[in-house]
Enzyme design. Structure first.
Site, mmCIF file in Angstrom:
data_model
loop_
_atom_site.group_PDB
_atom_site.id
_atom_site.type_symbol
_atom_site.label_atom_id
_atom_site.label_comp_id
_atom_site.label_asym_id
_atom_site.label_seq_id
_atom_site.Cartn_x
_atom_site.Cartn_y
_atom_site.Cartn_z
ATOM 1 N N GLY A 143 0.811 -1.209 0.000
ATOM 2 C CA GLY A 143 0.000 0.000 0.000
ATOM 3 C C GLY A 143 0.840 1.252 0.000
ATOM 4 O O GLY A 143 2.042 1.195 0.228
ATOM 5 N N LYS A 198 4.230 -1.919 -9.134
ATOM 6 C CA LYS A 198 4.280 -0.450 -9.135
ATOM 7 C C LYS A 198 5.708 0.061 -9.219
ATOM 8 O O LYS A 198 5.926 1.173 -9.719
ATOM 9 C CB LYS A 198 3.563 0.111 -7.907
ATOM 10 C CG LYS A 198 4.078 -0.385 -6.560
ATOM 11 C CD LYS A 198 5.201 0.414 -5.975
ATOM 12 C CE LYS A 198 5.647 -0.160 -4.642
ATOM 13 N NZ LYS A 198 6.788 0.546 -4.050
ATOM 14 N N ASP A 259 -0.017 2.673 -4.244
ATOM 15 C CA ASP A 259 1.421 2.539 -4.043
ATOM 16 C C ASP A 259 2.188 3.142 -5.225
ATOM 17 O O ASP A 259 3.263 3.727 -5.049
ATOM 18 C CB ASP A 259 1.780 1.063 -3.882
ATOM 19 C CG ASP A 259 2.857 0.844 -2.833
ATOM 20 O OD1 ASP A 259 3.545 1.810 -2.478
ATOM 21 O OD2 ASP A 259 3.006 -0.292 -2.367
ATOM 22 N N ARG A 268 13.707 6.356 -4.480
ATOM 23 C CA ARG A 268 14.814 5.991 -5.359
ATOM 24 C C ARG A 268 14.360 5.749 -6.787
ATOM 25 O O ARG A 268 15.068 6.074 -7.743
ATOM 26 C CB ARG A 268 15.483 4.729 -4.803
ATOM 27 C CG ARG A 268 16.005 4.893 -3.405
ATOM 28 C CD ARG A 268 16.147 3.573 -2.667
ATOM 29 N NE ARG A 268 14.855 2.959 -2.381
ATOM 30 C CZ ARG A 268 14.688 1.863 -1.674
ATOM 31 N NH1 ARG A 268 15.736 1.235 -1.176
ATOM 32 N NH2 ARG A 268 13.500 1.373 -1.454
#
Length: 346
Positions: A143, A198, A259, A268
């Site tokens: 999530g 994701k 997410d 990152r």
């Protein structure tokens, strides 16, 4: 009061010490062999080196050689390693955990199998446990949640998934706070696949930021039309990858899309996507971000490889995944960024 042991002093695992300790539990944070300096710093300052807030009073810190001591009497183990520590956690930590203990992992990622199937980490660990003849209750958290915002107590909605409803309800009771809100799902593969996907797709969206910086200058204002266009395509491809059988239960997809949103706006993956969009090769981007864990790259390559295998068997069409295929070309074939806009049109 319960005893909660966190193994791995990464940012997300360490961040979960905050709701756990604030709920009155005994919290033990154990560093891996790569975390020695982090644990030393935590002991000296009561703060993770990458956080701007102190741990709640009473969190205890352990080096790896104290793992058995830190596991004594714990009700819940939280796995706080990155995807590159998955094998180590399965081989070194899981066998040392007491029978019947709940294990909640924050690690995100997928393994691609030779037949094109994708395997999430709880499924991998369950296979290892079956070979050992050991019973642990595996769960995972997915999530939209970044560690530093969890530490800051920003309102956060996540999803815990496990095949044990009873364990899910107990973990929610242990960790939920007035800022950390927990949904529950027994669809482990669905949730874990969505939140792993994701990572690769957030990289694709971040490409547009770098492309626009290259075009308009590094200090130019953000352009949201292009980001939104790729976000929409990413969501479409994620839905296809999750499979038509999930049309009656969209909750894993929604968890993954949430997410995706938070990953695009921080972290990152955003950084590497921007560098690639500016025109750097993947090798140059890696060098620029030396020391930064880039899990998104691994996920994108593995998923693309699985999709290509399925396409060869006629189970899907590569034309249904133009964004994923382009990201894979950038990463594995060192192709320049050239976002296939027309392929996104319906």
């Amino acid at each position: 009061m319960a005893v909660i042991t966190i193994v791995g002093a990464g940012m997300m695992g360490s961040a979960l010490a905050f709701p756990a300790r604030e709920n009155g539990h005994e919290v033990r944070l154990v560093g891996t062999h790569l975390d020695r300096d982090i644990i030393d710093a935590c002991r000296q300052t009561n703060r993770h080196p990458k956080f701007t807030a102190d741990f709640p009073a009473g969190v205890r810190f352990y080096q790896l050689e104290q793992l058995e001591q830190a596991l004594e009497g714990c009700e819940l183990v939280i796995g706080g390693v990155s995807s590159f520590g998955v094998d180590w956690f399965g081989e070194y930590v899981l066998p040392r955990i007491a029978e019947g203990t709940m294990v909640l992992t924050v690690t995100k990622g997928l393994l691609d199998l030779p037949d094109g199937r994708l395997l999430c980490y709880p499924e991998l660990w369950q296979q290892q446990l079956d070979r050992l003849g050991k019973r642990l209750i595996l769960a995972a958290v997915g999530g939209p949640c970044t560690s530093y915002e969890l530490v800051a107590h920003d309102q956060t909605e996540v999803c815990f998934c496990s095949h044990s409803r009873r364990a899910l309800e107990r973990m929610k009771a242990l960790l939920q706070t007035d800022y950390y809100h927990i949904s529950l799902s027994e669809d482990v593969a669905g949730v874990e696949t969505a939140v792993a996907l994701k990572n690769g797709y957030a990289l694709g969206i971040a490409l547009t930021i770098g492309v626009n910086q290259q075009r308009f200058g590094p200090d130019s204002e953000l352009h949201y039309n292009s980001q939104a266009a790729v976000f929409g395509q990413a969501a479409r491809e994620m839905y296809r990858l999750l499979g038509a059988q999930r049309q009656t239960d969209l909750n894993p997809f929604f968890v993954g899309v949430g997410d995706l949103y938070v990953t695009v706006y921080g972290g990152r993956t955003r950084l590497v996507g921007i560098l690639l969009g500016r025109g750097l090769t993947i090798d140059e981007a890696r060098a620029r971000l030396e020391g930064v864990t880039l899990e998104s790259l691994v996920v994108a390559v593995r998923v693309a490889r699985a999709v290509r295998i399925r396409a060869e068997r006629g189970e899907c069409s590569l034309s249904d995944f133009p964004l994923l295929m382009h990201v894979d070309e950038i990463l594995t074939r060192r192709q320049p960024v050239n976002i296939p806009w027309e392929a996104f049109t319906l």
